[in-house]
Design an enzyme around this catalytic site. Structure first.
Site, short mmCIF file in Angstrom:
data_model
loop_
_atom_site.label_atom_id
_atom_site.label_comp_id
_atom_site.label_asym_id
_atom_site.label_seq_id
_atom_site.Cartn_x
_atom_site.Cartn_y
_atom_site.Cartn_z
N TYR A 84 38.42 -14.36 5.92
CA TYR A 84 38.42 -15.94 6.28
C TYR A 84 39.04 -16.99 6.46
O TYR A 84 39.85 -17.23 5.04
CB TYR A 84 37.33 -15.90 5.71
CG TYR A 84 35.42 -15.82 6.36
CD1 TYR A 84 35.09 -16.26 7.75
CD2 TYR A 84 35.54 -14.21 6.71
CE1 TYR A 84 34.02 -16.00 8.70
CE2 TYR A 84 33.97 -13.77 7.51
CZ TYR A 84 33.91 -14.28 7.68
OH TYR A 84 32.72 -13.79 8.99
N ASP A 175 25.80 -8.90 25.94
CA ASP A 175 25.80 -9.72 26.01
C ASP A 175 24.98 -10.39 26.79
O ASP A 175 24.31 -11.23 27.14
CB ASP A 175 27.26 -10.48 26.26
CG ASP A 175 28.22 -9.81 25.09
OD1 ASP A 175 28.11 -9.77 23.92
OD2 ASP A 175 29.42 -10.05 25.24
#
Length: 403
Positions: A84, A175
């Site tokens: 990150y 999805d």
């Protein structure tokens, strides 16, 4: 390949799909008993059915930058899956190949959202090569880094669930059924979980072992879990890359990844999720792992799954005998049954406690590895009790309507 869906229709006997071939525009109609709409976040099937999304919507116009650059001086030998980045220029994360010579940078936010929230959430506003190189360098923290841009993708960070997961003979999965930010890495797994839940049900209905009512349990089981998973992905997005959203969006409290990946539950009185190490074979949870041995070979209880499976304690032979007759009653239903401690050795004696039964009890496991039913002790009419449990597990009893 090279075709697109233009229309979907269904009747009491099956589903018809009209497809158009991209080259030439020729049309063709395809026919099947059932249709699984796993055609992505822009699902044409879901659109044809008039099924929308519900949830938090889109909250970032994000960009993923694929690049080649030597990041090994920063990564070294660390096998980091996700790195990150939260700095004054951008917020997002890197994923790199093993040698740290290439990978991608996903960016959700630019600059300071407190100063200009709209501009900050529009990370894909400028995707020129110069700007993409600039962003990779900013993510690494080296303005002189040699970077080659290999490509980029624009996408929306979204947290939504389809309003319906089933319309008669059509099932929404992947999805097409749920969109979530990548934080946590739950998206692909959740789609696989959909297929894992649905495939065995369709197979047994088509082969005549189960009632079509069983298919109604797909939406009832999967939608609550999908909603929970989407919310957990959103909570991770806020916690890791967009903390300023916490006050306005009020994300749900974070729960451990293990609860999400392995601890989700189906129609359980204890909720939608739990620590899978503590569920002890309660119906609706995953069948617990216990090491067993047979003829000197070590294997897990989980290795025995893939079809209906009855596991009884060492004194539960009546359950195993009942299972043989039950298989015939349901048209040759694939069903295996074992006494743990007799047919397989349980050297550590963990099986009864792990499955929440006594040495005379039994547990019935579905083909997807979830516990369908259990009886903690022996029963006077083991055959009748097991037949009833299997009947319900195969949809021969009405399935309660989803809330």
């Amino acid at each position: 390949q090279g075709a697109q869906i233009v229309d979907v229709r269904q009747d009491r006997n099956g589903v018809s799909v009209t497809v158009e071939y991209v080259d030439g525009g020729n049309m063709r109609e395809l026919r099947a008993e059932y249709l699984i709409a796993a055609d992505g976040g822009h699902s044409k099937v879901r659109e044809c059915l008039g099924i929308g999304y519900e949830g938090r919507g889109a909250f970032s116009n994000s960009v993923t930058i694929y690049f080649t650059a030597d990041l090994s001086p920063w990564v070294g030998n660390n096998a980091w899956s996700v790195i990150y980045v939260n700095n004054p220029v951008l917020r997002g994360f890197f994923r790199l190949n093993r040698s740290a010579q290439a990978g991608f940078l996903a960016i959700n936010t630019l600059g300071d959202p407190k100063l200009d929230p709209q501009a900050a959430a529009n990370a894909a506003a400028d995707v020129s090569e110069h700007r993409l190189i600039e962003l990779v360098r900013a993510g690494v923290g080296n303005p002189d880094l040699a970077v080659r841009i290999d490509g980029h993708t624009r996408w929306h960070a979204t947290a939504n669930v389809a309003q319906e997961f089933q319309d008669k003979r059509i099932f929404i999965a992947g999805d097409a059924a749920h969109l979530m930010p990548p934080n946590g890495g739950f998206g692909g797994n959740t789609g696989i979980h959909d297929a894992h839940n649905l495939a065995w049900k369709l197979a047994l209905v088509i082969r005549g072992h189960a009632s079509a009512n069983l298919l109604d349990s797909y939406a009832m089981e999967r939608k609550p879990v999908a909603r929970f998973t989407v919310e957990q992905a959103f909570s991770r997005y806020v916690a890791r890359t967009a903390p300023w959203l916490e006050s306005s969006q009020q994300p749900e409290a974070l729960v451990d990844d293990l609860h999400i990946e392995l601890g989700y539950l189906y129609n359980s009185p204890i909720g939608i999720h739990a620590d899978p190490r503590t569920t002890l074979g309660i119906p609706g949870s995953r069948a617990p792992h216990v090491w067993l041995t047979r003829a000197g070979k070590r294997l897990s209880t989980i290795d025995l799954t893939g079809h209906f499976l009855l596991l009884a304690g060492a004194e539960g032979r009546s359950w195993v005998d009942a299972a043989r007759g039950a298989s015939e009653r349901f048209g040759g239903l694939p069903l295996e049954a074992y006494c743990i401690g007799v047919d397989f050795d349980d050297a550590e004696g963990r099986f009864p406690q792990a499955y929440g039964i006594s040495s005379s009890g039994a547990s019935l496991v579905r083909p997807d590895g979830f516990v369908a039913w259990r009886c903690e002790q022996s029963a006077h009419d083991a055959t009748g009790v097991l037949n009833d449990a299997l009947s319900r597990s195969l949809g021969h009893h009405p399935v309660p309507a989803a809330a």
